[in-house]
Design a protein around this motif. Structure first.
Motif, mmCIF file in Angstrom:
data_model
loop_
_atom_site.group_PDB
_atom_site.id
_atom_site.type_symbol
_atom_site.label_atom_id
_atom_site.label_comp_id
_atom_site.label_asym_id
_atom_site.label_seq_id
_atom_site.Cartn_x
_atom_site.Cartn_y
_atom_site.Cartn_z
ATOM 1 N N VAL A 1 -12.007 5.491 -2.994
ATOM 2 C CA VAL A 1 -10.639 5.470 -2.379
ATOM 3 C C VAL A 1 -10.013 4.328 -2.414
ATOM 4 O O VAL A 1 -10.804 2.995 -1.860
ATOM 5 N N VAL A 2 -8.778 4.384 -2.052
ATOM 6 C CA VAL A 2 -8.371 3.493 -2.481
ATOM 7 C C VAL A 2 -6.479 3.377 -0.947
ATOM 8 O O VAL A 2 -6.390 4.257 -1.148
ATOM 9 N N THR A 3 -6.857 2.592 0.257
ATOM 10 C CA THR A 3 -5.643 2.098 1.109
ATOM 11 C C THR A 3 -4.899 1.158 1.236
ATOM 12 O O THR A 3 -4.495 0.038 0.800
ATOM 13 N N PHE A 4 -3.645 1.489 0.910
ATOM 14 C CA PHE A 4 -2.507 0.867 1.328
ATOM 15 C C PHE A 4 -2.226 0.641 2.337
ATOM 16 O O PHE A 4 -1.248 1.359 2.659
ATOM 17 N N ASP A 5 -2.390 -0.148 3.593
ATOM 18 C CA ASP A 5 -1.448 -0.429 4.870
ATOM 19 C C ASP A 5 -1.935 0.716 5.220
ATOM 20 O O ASP A 5 -0.748 1.510 5.784
ATOM 21 N N PRO A 6 -2.966 1.671 5.446
ATOM 22 C CA PRO A 6 -2.861 3.238 6.347
ATOM 23 C C PRO A 6 -2.173 2.732 7.753
ATOM 24 O O PRO A 6 -2.596 0.807 8.536
ATOM 25 N N VAL A 7 -1.479 3.447 8.168
ATOM 26 C CA VAL A 7 -0.527 2.966 10.005
ATOM 27 C C VAL A 7 -1.582 3.553 10.771
ATOM 28 O O VAL A 7 -1.839 3.452 12.261
ATOM 29 N N ASN A 8 -3.146 4.454 11.001
ATOM 30 C CA ASN A 8 -4.154 4.401 11.962
ATOM 31 C C ASN A 8 -5.461 4.116 11.096
ATOM 32 O O ASN A 8 -6.056 4.427 10.094
ATOM 33 N N PRO A 9 -6.013 4.232 12.634
ATOM 34 C CA PRO A 9 -7.719 3.491 11.845
ATOM 35 C C PRO A 9 -8.159 4.970 11.941
ATOM 36 O O PRO A 9 -8.579 5.563 12.374
ATOM 37 N N ASN A 10 -9.128 4.399 10.952
ATOM 38 C CA ASN A 10 -9.936 5.870 10.372
ATOM 39 C C ASN A 10 -11.048 5.822 10.027
ATOM 40 O O ASN A 10 -11.371 4.319 9.991
ATOM 41 N N THR A 11 -12.083 6.922 10.008
ATOM 42 C CA THR A 11 -13.535 6.403 9.538
ATOM 43 C C THR A 11 -13.043 7.808 8.452
ATOM 44 O O THR A 11 -12.734 8.706 8.073
ATOM 45 N N ALA A 12 -14.065 6.834 7.262
ATOM 46 C CA ALA A 12 -14.221 7.299 6.033
ATOM 47 C C ALA A 12 -15.747 8.267 5.853
ATOM 48 O O ALA A 12 -16.840 7.017 6.241
ATOM 49 N N SER A 13 -15.871 9.318 5.292
ATOM 50 C CA SER A 13 -17.341 9.242 5.311
ATOM 51 C C SER A 13 -18.530 8.485 4.579
ATOM 52 O O SER A 13 -17.947 7.943 3.121
ATOM 53 N N ALA A 14 -19.895 8.625 4.624
ATOM 54 C CA ALA A 14 -20.807 8.254 4.253
ATOM 55 C C ALA A 14 -21.057 8.892 2.636
ATOM 56 O O ALA A 14 -21.317 8.054 1.283
ATOM 57 N N ARG A 15 -20.375 10.332 2.057
ATOM 58 C CA ARG A 15 -20.053 10.579 1.461
ATOM 59 C C ARG A 15 -19.451 10.091 0.308
ATOM 60 O O ARG A 15 -19.544 10.060 -0.991
ATOM 61 N N ILE A 16 -18.095 9.377 0.316
ATOM 62 C CA ILE A 16 -17.681 8.796 -1.102
ATOM 63 C C ILE A 16 -18.353 7.385 -0.858
ATOM 64 O O ILE A 16 -19.119 6.424 -0.175
ATOM 65 N N GLY A 17 -18.480 7.244 -2.657
ATOM 66 C CA GLY A 17 -18.488 5.967 -3.579
ATOM 67 C C GLY A 17 -18.207 4.685 -2.428
ATOM 68 O O GLY A 17 -18.702 3.757 -2.174
ATOM 69 N N LYS A 18 -17.510 4.638 -2.599
ATOM 70 C CA LYS A 18 -16.816 3.287 -1.960
ATOM 71 C C LYS A 18 -15.598 3.590 -1.248
ATOM 72 O O LYS A 18 -14.210 4.235 -1.626
ATOM 73 N N VAL A 19 -15.076 2.467 -0.252
ATOM 74 C CA VAL A 19 -13.122 2.930 0.368
ATOM 75 C C VAL A 19 -13.242 1.133 -0.267
ATOM 76 O O VAL A 19 -13.881 0.050 0.494
ATOM 77 N N LYS B 1 -12.417 15.479 2.700
ATOM 78 C CA LYS B 1 -12.732 16.564 2.848
ATOM 79 C C LYS B 1 -13.656 17.448 1.358
ATOM 80 O O LYS B 1 -14.373 17.606 1.212
ATOM 81 N N VAL B 2 -13.292 16.364 0.240
ATOM 82 C CA VAL B 2 -13.016 16.308 -1.396
ATOM 83 C C VAL B 2 -14.946 16.508 -1.452
ATOM 84 O O VAL B 2 -16.085 17.275 -1.277
ATOM 85 N N SER B 3 -15.683 15.050 -0.930
ATOM 86 C CA SER B 3 -16.523 14.642 -0.967
ATOM 87 C C SER B 3 -17.469 15.990 -0.290
ATOM 88 O O SER B 3 -18.394 15.603 -0.157
ATOM 89 N N GLY B 4 -17.173 16.343 1.295
ATOM 90 C CA GLY B 4 -18.227 17.022 2.318
ATOM 91 C C GLY B 4 -17.996 18.119 1.553
ATOM 92 O O GLY B 4 -19.313 19.051 1.528
ATOM 93 N N ALA B 5 -17.204 18.343 0.227
ATOM 94 C CA ALA B 5 -17.908 19.709 -0.268
ATOM 95 C C ALA B 5 -18.438 19.909 -1.532
ATOM 96 O O ALA B 5 -18.628 20.493 -2.449
ATOM 97 N N GLY B 6 -18.646 18.466 -1.819
ATOM 98 C CA GLY B 6 -20.112 18.223 -2.847
ATOM 99 C C GLY B 6 -19.539 18.291 -3.843
ATOM 100 O O GLY B 6 -20.524 17.323 -5.282
ATOM 101 N N VAL B 7 -17.855 17.146 -4.132
ATOM 102 C CA VAL B 7 -17.005 16.712 -5.321
ATOM 103 C C VAL B 7 -17.798 15.093 -5.167
ATOM 104 O O VAL B 7 -17.256 15.202 -3.970
ATOM 105 N N PRO B 8 -18.278 14.241 -6.267
ATOM 106 C CA PRO B 8 -18.079 13.385 -6.293
ATOM 107 C C PRO B 8 -16.914 12.706 -6.220
ATOM 108 O O PRO B 8 -15.754 12.866 -6.216
ATOM 109 N N VAL B 9 -16.613 11.553 -5.101
ATOM 110 C CA VAL B 9 -15.673 10.996 -4.731
ATOM 111 C C VAL B 9 -15.937 9.467 -4.856
ATOM 112 O O VAL B 9 -16.217 9.077 -4.019
ATOM 113 N N PRO B 10 -15.917 9.016 -6.106
ATOM 114 C CA PRO B 10 -16.761 7.566 -6.533
ATOM 115 C C PRO B 10 -15.905 6.240 -5.104
ATOM 116 O O PRO B 10 -16.673 5.427 -5.059
#
Length: 268
Positions: A124-142, A113-122
């Motif tokens: 995102v770090v996740t520790f053991d997410p419980v659901n399969p998700n898809t990260a936007s290509a606008r995020i620098g790195k996950v 959501k934040v990257s979609g609004a045009g704010v840079p998100v260089p």
């Protein structure tokens, strides 16, 4: 005459002082104009099972990096807050998001959501997410630290690095967020300058010097009666080139399913 010289000396000293004082002020002004990095950390179920996020936030703040910890359910309000605080224009303040368990799921939602609004998100770090998700290509790195044999799930996306820690000793869903070595990795990623990767132009193929074939050997003289002599030699032909299970993890999965069905998009 002496008065005029004294006056000139005073003026010169005053000019030197003015220049020396203005340089730090200009440097401070430039520093204030630089966009300030903001880090959001999201806890998991019931806001009590992800205290590693508090420990990591304290380490970041001790290094002068502005970080705060929040319940995973607040991610939508936090996304709106991050967009508002990032300002407008080309130099918007970057946002980094870190989460554990259901907070890891929410970190991906918030990053989208934040990257979609045009704010840079260089990052995102996740520790053991419980659901399969898809990260936007606008995020620098996950970067996703998870355990495939337990409650953790991989994250999809073009800029995602999934690091499976299934065979990493005593780590489990309930303490992966507290691992000191993982904290150090995250801090190093945040402190490392985020530089765009320059695309290198392909180098032209190197011209290979092909050896000229050896000159043909002169034919050996034959007797006069022989009409044509056979050459003694011919030119040489060149060679061709942990799985842990508990009622709490089940509750996290159920809560994640309800959070996802509430209209949280997984890509922007």
């Amino acid at each position: 005459m002496r008065f005029s010289r004294a006056w000139a000396v005073c003026l010169a000293i005053a000019a030197i002082l003015a220049v020396s004082l203005s340089v730090p002020a200009e440097a401070q002004s430039r520093q204030q104009q630089q966009p300030q990095l903001r880090v959001y950390l999201l806890r998991g179920l019931a806001n009590i099972f992800s205290l590693g996020m508090d420990d990591l936030a304290a380490k970041l703040n001790a290094r002068g990096i502005r970080a705060s910890v929040h319940p995973y359910g607040d991610w939508q309000a936090l996304a709106s807050q991050a967009v508002a605080e990032a300002g407008t224009g080309k130099r918007r303040a970057p946002v980094i998001i870190i989460g554990h368990s259901l907070g890891a799921d929410a970190a991906v939602y918030m990053g989208n959501k934040v990257s979609g609004a045009g704010v840079p998100v260089p990052l995102v770090v996740t520790f053991d997410p419980v659901n399969p998700n898809t990260a936007s290509a606008r995020i620098g790195k996950v970067v996703n630290y998870y355990q495939a044999g337990g409650s953790g799930k991989p994250v999809s996306g073009p800029r995602v690095e999934n690091i499976d820690l299934t065979n990493s000793g005593s780590l489990s869903h309930f303490n992966i967020d507290k691992a000191a070595d993982l904290h150090q990795r995250v801090i190093a990623m945040i402190q490392r300058p985020q530089r765009p990767v320059a695309r290198r132009k392909p180098k032209p193929a190197a011209t290979q010097n092909v050896a000229a074939p050896a000159p043909a050997a002169s034919p050996v003289s034959a007797p006069a009666a022989t009409p044509a002599a056979t050459p003694a030699s011919a030119p040489a032909t060149p060679a061709s080139g942990s799985s842990t299970s508990s009622s709490t993890a089940g509750a996290e999965t159920a809560a994640a399913a309800s959070a996802t069905s509430a209209g949280t998009g997984t890509s922007n």
